[in-house]
Write a protein that holds these residues in place. Structure first.
Motif, PDB file in Angstrom:
ATOM      1  N   LEU A   4      16.975   5.281-109.244  1.00 15.69           N
ATOM      2  CA  LEU A   4      16.755   6.550-110.293  1.00 15.69           C
ATOM      3  C   LEU A   4      16.933   7.503-108.816  1.00 15.69           C
ATOM      4  O   LEU A   4      17.359   8.463-108.622  1.00 15.69           O
ATOM      5  CB  LEU A   4      15.694   6.911-111.129  1.00 15.69           C
ATOM      6  N   HIS A   7      20.143   7.788-107.029  1.00 12.67           N
ATOM      7  CA  HIS A   7      20.784   8.736-107.430  1.00 12.67           C
ATOM      8  C   HIS A   7      20.695   9.775-107.482  1.00 12.67           C
ATOM      9  O   HIS A   7      21.510  10.408-108.488  1.00 12.67           O
ATOM     10  CB  HIS A   7      21.374   8.145-108.550  1.00 12.67           C
ATOM     11  N   LEU A   8      19.048  10.442-107.479  1.00 11.83           N
ATOM     12  CA  LEU A   8      19.006  11.300-107.344  1.00 11.83           C
ATOM     13  C   LEU A   8      19.643  12.486-107.108  1.00 11.83           C
ATOM     14  O   LEU A   8      19.735  13.600-107.672  1.00 11.83           O
ATOM     15  CB  LEU A   8      17.178  11.779-107.429  1.00 11.83           C
ATOM     16  N   TYR A  10      23.076  12.885-106.563  1.00  9.78           N
ATOM     17  CA  TYR A  10      23.929  12.867-106.790  1.00  9.78           C
ATOM     18  C   TYR A  10      23.621  13.815-108.548  1.00  9.78           C
ATOM     19  O   TYR A  10      24.129  14.022-109.038  1.00  9.78           O
ATOM     20  CB  TYR A  10      24.315  11.714-107.314  1.00  9.78           C
ATOM     21  N   THR A  11      22.247  13.430-109.122  1.00  7.91           N
ATOM     22  CA  THR A  11      21.675  14.046-110.739  1.00  7.91           C
ATOM     23  C   THR A  11      21.641  14.999-110.041  1.00  7.91           C
ATOM     24  O   THR A  11      22.044  15.688-111.324  1.00  7.91           O
ATOM     25  CB  THR A  11      20.928  12.965-111.188  1.00  7.91           C
ATOM     26  N   LYS A  12      21.258  15.477-109.218  1.00  9.05           N
ATOM     27  CA  LYS A  12      21.021  17.507-109.160  1.00  9.05           C
ATOM     28  C   LYS A  12      22.252  18.010-108.997  1.00  9.05           C
ATOM     29  O   LYS A  12      22.833  18.983-109.667  1.00  9.05           O
ATOM     30  CB  LYS A  12      19.806  17.298-108.275  1.00  9.05           C
ATOM     31  N   ASN A  13      22.931  17.456-108.452  1.00  8.45           N
ATOM     32  CA  ASN A  13      24.621  18.159-107.885  1.00  8.45           C
ATOM     33  C   ASN A  13      25.157  18.027-109.004  1.00  8.45           C
ATOM     34  O   ASN A  13      25.647  18.750-109.726  1.00  8.45           O
ATOM     35  CB  ASN A  13      25.286  16.387-106.783  1.00  8.45           C
ATOM     36  N   SER A  14      25.181  16.813-110.216  1.00  7.81           N
ATOM     37  CA  SER A  14      25.897  16.941-111.158  1.00  7.81           C
ATOM     38  C   SER A  14      25.938  18.310-112.103  1.00  7.81           C
ATOM     39  O   SER A  14      26.374  19.144-113.181  1.00  7.81           O
ATOM     40  CB  SER A  14      25.933  15.896-112.509  1.00  7.81           C
ATOM     41  N   PHE A  15      23.963  18.607-111.936  1.00 10.86           N
ATOM     42  CA  PHE A  15      23.346  19.652-113.435  1.00 10.86           C
ATOM     43  C   PHE A  15      23.792  20.723-112.296  1.00 10.86           C
ATOM     44  O   PHE A  15      24.099  22.332-112.862  1.00 10.86           O
ATOM     45  CB  PHE A  15      21.761  19.921-113.003  1.00 10.86           C
ATOM     46  N   ASN A  20      33.788  18.177-112.538  1.00  9.86           N
ATOM     47  CA  ASN A  20      33.910  16.529-112.704  1.00  9.86           C
ATOM     48  C   ASN A  20      35.231  16.528-113.123  1.00  9.86           C
ATOM     49  O   ASN A  20      36.129  16.761-112.769  1.00  9.86           O
ATOM     50  CB  ASN A  20      33.240  16.877-114.452  1.00  9.86           C
TER      51      ASN A  20
END
Length: 77
Positions: A4, A7-8, A10-15, A20
């Motif tokens: 986690l 990949h944090l 990248y996860t922030k960027n997705s939000f 996409n």
């Protein structure tokens, strides 16, 4: 937890960003399904045209290269 943390960002960027690749993945999936259903096209151009028809795409029109015009003109002179 280690994964986690890795990949944090990248996860922030997705939000944060609304971009996409869902649309492209959908197109690829439809092409793969068409490939399975339409197995046996003898001519690759027919297969490409079937994809264009399915997605309502216009055929690519090749424009003459300006350097080719200059070459043919140079030969005539």
């Amino acid at each position: 937890m280690k994964t986690l943390r890795k990949h944090l960002p990248y996860t922030k960027n997705s939000f944060q960003y609304t971009y996409n690749n869902g649309r492209i993945e959908g197109i690829n999936n439809k092409i793969k399904v068409l490939n399975r259903v339409a197995y046996g096209y003898r001519n690759f151009n027919h297969y490409k045209n079937r994809i264009r028809i399915h997605f309502k795409l216009k055929p690519l029109v090749k424009t003459p290269n300006t350097s080719d015009k200059n070459k043919s003109h140079a030969r005539a002179v």
